[in-house]
Each structure stands twice: as C-alpha cells, then as structure tokens.
Design a protein around this motif. Structure first.
Motif, PDB file in Angstrom:
ATOM      1  N   SER A 120       0.903  -1.156  -0.001  1.00  0.00           N
ATOM      2  CA  SER A 120      -0.126  -0.019   0.077  1.00  0.00           C
ATOM      3  C   SER A 120       0.785   1.318   0.109  1.00  0.00           C
ATOM      4  O   SER A 120       1.986   1.203   0.465  1.00  0.00           O
ATOM      5  CB  SER A 120      -0.999  -0.111   1.133  1.00  0.00           C
ATOM      6  N   MET A 121       0.312   2.316  -0.796  1.00  0.00           N
ATOM      7  CA  MET A 121       1.192   3.485  -0.685  1.00  0.00           C
ATOM      8  C   MET A 121       0.336   4.727  -0.315  1.00  0.00           C
ATOM      9  O   MET A 121      -0.797   4.813  -0.528  1.00  0.00           O
ATOM     10  CB  MET A 121       1.434   3.796  -2.019  1.00  0.00           C
ATOM     11  N   VAL A 122       1.096   5.697   0.429  1.00  0.00           N
ATOM     12  CA  VAL A 122       0.453   6.888   0.908  1.00  0.00           C
ATOM     13  C   VAL A 122       1.350   7.989   0.468  1.00  0.00           C
ATOM     14  O   VAL A 122       2.712   7.909   0.419  1.00  0.00           O
ATOM     15  CB  VAL A 122       0.381   6.769   2.500  1.00  0.00           C
ATOM     16  N   VAL A 123       0.758   9.151  -0.024  1.00  0.00           N
ATOM     17  CA  VAL A 123       1.471  10.553  -0.402  1.00  0.00           C
ATOM     18  C   VAL A 123       0.886  11.634   0.724  1.00  0.00           C
ATOM     19  O   VAL A 123      -0.279  11.934   0.478  1.00  0.00           O
ATOM     20  CB  VAL A 123       1.040  10.637  -1.733  1.00  0.00           C
ATOM     21  N   THR A 173       6.381  16.809   1.957  1.00  0.00           N
ATOM     22  CA  THR A 173       5.703  15.827   1.171  1.00  0.00           C
ATOM     23  C   THR A 173       6.520  14.510   1.497  1.00  0.00           C
ATOM     24  O   THR A 173       7.523  14.446   1.174  1.00  0.00           O
ATOM     25  CB  THR A 173       5.457  15.981  -0.309  1.00  0.00           C
ATOM     26  N   GLU A 174       5.637  13.546   1.993  1.00  0.00           N
ATOM     27  CA  GLU A 174       6.246  12.198   2.148  1.00  0.00           C
ATOM     28  C   GLU A 174       5.421  11.112   1.337  1.00  0.00           C
ATOM     29  O   GLU A 174       4.216  10.836   1.253  1.00  0.00           O
ATOM     30  CB  GLU A 174       5.962  11.774   3.804  1.00  0.00           C
ATOM     31  N   VAL A 175       6.421  10.403   0.512  1.00  0.00           N
ATOM     32  CA  VAL A 175       5.660   9.407  -0.184  1.00  0.00           C
ATOM     33  C   VAL A 175       6.477   7.776   0.332  1.00  0.00           C
ATOM     34  O   VAL A 175       7.566   7.855   0.496  1.00  0.00           O
ATOM     35  CB  VAL A 175       6.042   9.478  -1.667  1.00  0.00           C
ATOM     36  N   ALA A 176       5.248   6.995   0.799  1.00  0.00           N
ATOM     37  CA  ALA A 176       5.925   5.861   1.235  1.00  0.00           C
ATOM     38  C   ALA A 176       5.232   4.627   0.742  1.00  0.00           C
ATOM     39  O   ALA A 176       3.990   4.595   0.725  1.00  0.00           O
ATOM     40  CB  ALA A 176       5.871   5.746   2.600  1.00  0.00           C
ATOM     41  N   LEU A 177       6.028   3.358   0.544  1.00  0.00           N
ATOM     42  CA  LEU A 177       5.210   2.315   0.294  1.00  0.00           C
ATOM     43  C   LEU A 177       5.486   1.216   1.209  1.00  0.00           C
ATOM     44  O   LEU A 177       6.570   1.182   1.776  1.00  0.00           O
ATOM     45  CB  LEU A 177       5.900   1.656  -1.244  1.00  0.00           C
ATOM     46  N   PHE A 178       4.454   0.421   1.571  1.00  0.00           N
ATOM     47  CA  PHE A 178       4.259  -0.158   2.960  1.00  0.00           C
ATOM     48  C   PHE A 178       4.140  -1.735   2.540  1.00  0.00           C
ATOM     49  O   PHE A 178       3.449  -2.006   1.636  1.00  0.00           O
ATOM     50  CB  PHE A 178       3.452  -0.006   3.871  1.00  0.00           C
ATOM     51  N   SER A 179       4.867  -2.661   3.180  1.00  0.00           N
ATOM     52  CA  SER A 179       4.499  -4.115   3.280  1.00  0.00           C
ATOM     53  C   SER A 179       4.975  -4.875   4.557  1.00  0.00           C
ATOM     54  O   SER A 179       5.912  -4.442   4.914  1.00  0.00           O
ATOM     55  CB  SER A 179       4.824  -4.638   1.942  1.00  0.00           C
ATOM     56  N   LEU A 180       4.246  -5.635   5.056  1.00  0.00           N
ATOM     57  CA  LEU A 180       4.650  -6.405   6.290  1.00  0.00           C
ATOM     58  C   LEU A 180       5.110  -5.492   7.244  1.00  0.00           C
ATOM     59  O   LEU A 180       6.356  -5.848   8.012  1.00  0.00           O
ATOM     60  CB  LEU A 180       5.672  -7.280   5.868  1.00  0.00           C
ATOM     61  N   LEU A 189       7.444   5.111  -7.522  1.00  0.00           N
ATOM     62  CA  LEU A 189       6.983   3.808  -8.185  1.00  0.00           C
ATOM     63  C   LEU A 189       8.246   3.161  -9.095  1.00  0.00           C
ATOM     64  O   LEU A 189       8.339   2.129  -9.564  1.00  0.00           O
ATOM     65  CB  LEU A 189       5.928   4.290  -9.051  1.00  0.00           C
ATOM     66  N   ASP A 190       9.106   4.006  -9.548  1.00  0.00           N
ATOM     67  CA  ASP A 190      10.067   3.472 -10.461  1.00  0.00           C
ATOM     68  C   ASP A 190      11.017   2.441  -9.629  1.00  0.00           C
ATOM     69  O   ASP A 190      11.556   1.684 -10.486  1.00  0.00           O
ATOM     70  CB  ASP A 190      11.055   4.551 -11.020  1.00  0.00           C
ATOM     71  N   ASP A 191      11.127   2.640  -8.460  1.00  0.00           N
ATOM     72  CA  ASP A 191      12.087   1.658  -7.615  1.00  0.00           C
ATOM     73  C   ASP A 191      11.224   0.662  -6.966  1.00  0.00           C
ATOM     74  O   ASP A 191      11.906  -0.044  -6.100  1.00  0.00           O
ATOM     75  CB  ASP A 191      12.661   2.561  -6.494  1.00  0.00           C
ATOM     76  N   GLU A 217       6.108  -6.922  -7.995  1.00  0.00           N
ATOM     77  CA  GLU A 217       4.735  -7.635  -7.337  1.00  0.00           C
ATOM     78  C   GLU A 217       3.933  -6.530  -6.629  1.00  0.00           C
ATOM     79  O   GLU A 217       2.784  -6.836  -6.338  1.00  0.00           O
ATOM     80  CB  GLU A 217       5.209  -8.689  -6.428  1.00  0.00           C
ATOM     81  N   LEU A 218       4.556  -5.462  -5.969  1.00  0.00           N
ATOM     82  CA  LEU A 218       3.885  -4.531  -5.080  1.00  0.00           C
ATOM     83  C   LEU A 218       3.284  -3.506  -6.136  1.00  0.00           C
ATOM     84  O   LEU A 218       2.522  -2.870  -5.647  1.00  0.00           O
ATOM     85  CB  LEU A 218       5.252  -3.840  -4.204  1.00  0.00           C
ATOM     86  N   VAL A 219       3.920  -3.424  -7.206  1.00  0.00           N
ATOM     87  CA  VAL A 219       3.215  -2.550  -8.164  1.00  0.00           C
ATOM     88  C   VAL A 219       1.599  -2.960  -8.619  1.00  0.00           C
ATOM     89  O   VAL A 219       0.741  -2.390  -8.636  1.00  0.00           O
ATOM     90  CB  VAL A 219       4.061  -2.251  -9.386  1.00  0.00           C
ATOM     91  N   ALA A 220       1.865  -4.554  -8.757  1.00  0.00           N
ATOM     92  CA  ALA A 220       0.431  -5.178  -8.938  1.00  0.00           C
ATOM     93  C   ALA A 220      -0.489  -4.900  -7.783  1.00  0.00           C
ATOM     94  O   ALA A 220      -1.688  -4.701  -7.922  1.00  0.00           O
ATOM     95  CB  ALA A 220       0.807  -6.536  -9.203  1.00  0.00           C
ATOM     96  N   ASP A 221      -0.013  -5.019  -6.561  1.00  0.00           N
ATOM     97  CA  ASP A 221      -1.102  -4.650  -5.505  1.00  0.00           C
ATOM     98  C   ASP A 221      -1.366  -3.313  -5.478  1.00  0.00           C
ATOM     99  O   ASP A 221      -2.505  -2.989  -5.102  1.00  0.00           O
ATOM    100  CB  ASP A 221      -0.087  -4.960  -4.159  1.00  0.00           C
ATOM    101  N   LEU A 222      -0.497  -2.098  -5.830  1.00  0.00           N
ATOM    102  CA  LEU A 222      -1.102  -0.820  -5.932  1.00  0.00           C
ATOM    103  C   LEU A 222      -2.149  -0.687  -6.985  1.00  0.00           C
ATOM    104  O   LEU A 222      -2.957   0.486  -6.731  1.00  0.00           O
ATOM    105  CB  LEU A 222       0.127   0.018  -6.207  1.00  0.00           C
ATOM    106  N   MET A 223      -2.034  -1.524  -7.889  1.00  0.00           N
ATOM    107  CA  MET A 223      -3.168  -1.170  -9.252  1.00  0.00           C
ATOM    108  C   MET A 223      -4.324  -1.533  -8.769  1.00  0.00           C
ATOM    109  O   MET A 223      -5.252  -1.434  -9.259  1.00  0.00           O
ATOM    110  CB  MET A 223      -2.372  -1.962 -10.449  1.00  0.00           C
TER     111      MET A 223
END
Length: 371
Positions: free
Chosen positions: A173-176, A183-190, A287-289, A293-299
């Motif tokens: 999951s991602m939050v902006v 401005t904080e952009v973060a991708l989370f998992s586990l 998103l480029d990094d 598999e996590l991109v698929a989750d975000l979609m």
C-alpha cells in the motif's frame, strides 16, 4: 534525569509525585506540523487542531497567544509583538518556542481532567527524512513540555495507519502525505517501509508560488496568509468542472496604493504547477523503484493521499492521470497523521515496533540535556 529504553524512546525518570500524575495523564498523539499541529487523545479522538503559530512579546519573550489567535495576528501584529512559526520544513527551527507551544497543547488537552501537572505518554509524528539531530530536538522539546515518555513515528507511517491502510499485511500500500512543509511518499508491506521519499516541497511552497505569481504577473504584493486563502478557495492541481474567479486584495507595487485583482482558478493552477509537478515526480520516482509484485498490489488498492495538501482540489485526479494508478483522498486527510499516532497508543503492544528514535550511541549534534 533522561535515559534510553529498549523501544527507541526517551523517558523521564520521574519523581514519585510526577509518577503519580503520570498514571492519570492522557496518552497523546501529536502531528507536529509546519502549518498545523493536531492532538489526538486516546479514547477521545482529535481534541486540538491549531495553527503552528506563537505570538511573543519581543522584549520579554513572554508567550501571548498560541495557535489560531496567534495566526490571526500574522502580518497584522504591532511592533512589540513577534509572530513565530517554530517549525519549518517539518522540523524544529525555534526549540524553546516549540517546547512552550507543546506545553500549551498538552495542558489544553488535559483541561477536562483533574490532573494539575500532566505527565502524558506522547507519540509525535516526524518527517521520514529528518536527521538524528532533528529527531533529538523533537524528543527533548516534548519532554521539556512535560511528557513522561516521548516516542517518534514517521509521518507517512502514521498517515497510513490513520487512513486505515493495511501496513502490517503482505499486500503493498502507498501513501502520499502532503503537509505544510514536507511531502512524504511511502510504500508499505509487512509492517515496514519498502520505498520512501521525503521532499521539502508542500503547501508552504505553493503559497510562496502564489505570492511570486501575483508579484510578477499582476504587480500586486500580497502576504502568505492571503496566498493560503486563495489556494484553499480556488487552487487546484487538475482542471475543475467549472473554473472559478477570486478577487485578491493587496498593494500595487507601481503606485504603492491598495489594489484588487480578479484572478481565475486557471491562473492559480499555473502558479502552483511547479510545486505540484515536483510532488508528482517524487511519486513517479518512488514507483520507478517499486518491485513489480508491489506495483501489482497498488494497481488493485490504489494510492492514498493524506495531509492538508490532500484538500487541494483535483490532486487525486492529477496523480491518477500521471501515474496510471487509481488515487484517492483519505477521509479527513488533514487528521490522518494525528489519528495514526493515537492509534499506535491504543494498540501499543502490536504497533510499537513502528516507532523510531535517534540512533543509540550517536554522538552527532547536541548532547542530551541533563535533568
């Protein structure tokens, strides 16, 4: 006396009386923001939402007003009153004033209790890109304000929890989080941050963009309070279904006399486009990094937008168009960080591992203050 504990926090070693008051003090989550400071009390929700402004007497440095009343005096104050924003770009720029502001907020949160000397446990949200010295400054200011324990949580983590994202699950999951200073952009998992970006471009920069635009395009001098109001009224990041106009009052730089100029939402969108583009580019960079598999989750789950900047009209539509992933604004985006900090206190045993703190044994920056 101050000491480390095993969960990356600082704790006062309290006197027996302070320990007694601590037992009956409230647990508090604080979003210590550049523009606004919000306080969440465990079991009660958001109880304070005040601008991060302090009015002081210049000579004596006595605090006259804190919060909304101080902001009302901004750019209108007499010469013997100094209006201070003690936080800049998400970090403390005026240590003593920040501590006094926190003391005011902690006492205000306890107004409905019988506790005369609050000694709460406090979780404070901080930008993810702050230095060890800046972390220590927040810790010490919170303890100076009367907290018996001071914990830190990164703002994107708190925002994600406050927005109800499943940060502890395997699903990404991602939050902006667009605040006043950062401005904080973060991708989370586990339960951890997989990718994070923190930039010091946010609401304040958009206000400054509007000030500069009015000076350059319309030869009109306005202040930041006026620019902020214009942004809230007609500012947008994406074309509106029906464009609007607004009359901006200021001083004509040619004649030196009062003047008023009517501007459109199209113009204000152009004015803030530079800052908005930087935020969009930061999301793209994250998103480029991101692992495939996590991109698929975000979609599937989408991108959540939080913070006061989430109230900018059309920001979700703009993000969605640029990155080709569904984006949406969280419910009550401005309170997400404070609500997330508070929920950590409400489920402390499970969520305490999300807290952060200064590196153990670090000698960088100022030494710890003896108590």
């Amino acid at each position: 006396m101050l000491r480390f504990t095993d969960v990356q926090e600082f704790v006062f070693v309290l006197s027996p009386l302070d320990y007694f008051f601590g037992l009956f003090s409230l647990d508090i989550g604080i979003d210590l923001g550049t523009a606004y400071t919000l306080v969440y009390v465990r079991g009660k929700g958001i109880v304070i939402n005040e601008p991060s402004f302090v009015a002081l007497e210049k000579r004596s440095r006595v605090v006259r007003e804190v919060g909304a009343r101080a902001k009302e005096m901004w750019s209108k104050n007499p010469k013997d009153i100094l209006i201070v924003r003690p936080l800049r770009d998400g970090v403390i720029s005026e240590y003593d004033i920040t501590a006094r502001m926190l003391d005011y907020l902690i006492r205000k949160a306890h107004e409905q209790t019988w506790v005369p000397i609050p000694r709460p446990r406090v979780v404070v949200g901080i930008p993810s890109g702050v230095t060890e010295v800046e972390k220590r400054a927040v810790i010490e200011a919170t303890l100076d304000a009367g907290a018996r324990e001071a914990h830190l949580v990164e703002e994107p983590v708190a925002a994600a929890i406050g927005a109800g994202l499943p940060v502890l699950e395997t699903r990404g999951s991602m939050v902006v989080d667009i605040g006043g200073g950062t401005t904080e952009v973060a991708l989370f998992s586990l339960g951890g941050i997989v990718i994070s970006r923190s930039i010091r471009v946010a609401g304040d920069e958009m206000d400054e963009d509007i000030v500069q635009y009015m000076r350059t395009k319309h030869n009109l001098l306005i202040g930041e309070p006026t620019a902020e109001k214009v942004k809230m009224e007609i500012g947008s990041a994406y074309p509106l279904p029906q464009e609007r106009t607004y009359s901006i009052k200021g001083r004509n730089l040619t004649t030196g006399l009062p003047d008023a100029v009517e501007v459109s939402s199209i113009e204000i969108r152009e004015a803030i486009s530079g800052s908005v583009n930087i935020i969009i580019d930061t999301v793209k960079d994250a998103l480029d990094d991101t692992p495939p598999e996590l991109v698929a989750d975000l979609m599937e789950s989408g991108i959540t937008i939080a913070g006061g900047g989430g109230m900018l009209k059309g920001i979700a539509e703009r993000v969605q168009e640029e990155v080709n992933i569904r984006a949406y604004v969280a419910d009550d985006p401005m309170t997400c960080v404070a609500r997330g900090a508070g929920r950590i206190l409400e489920d402390y045993n499970n969520l305490r591992r999300l807290l952060v703190g200064p590196e153990r044994g670090s000698t960088s920056g100022s030494n710890l203050r003896p108590f």
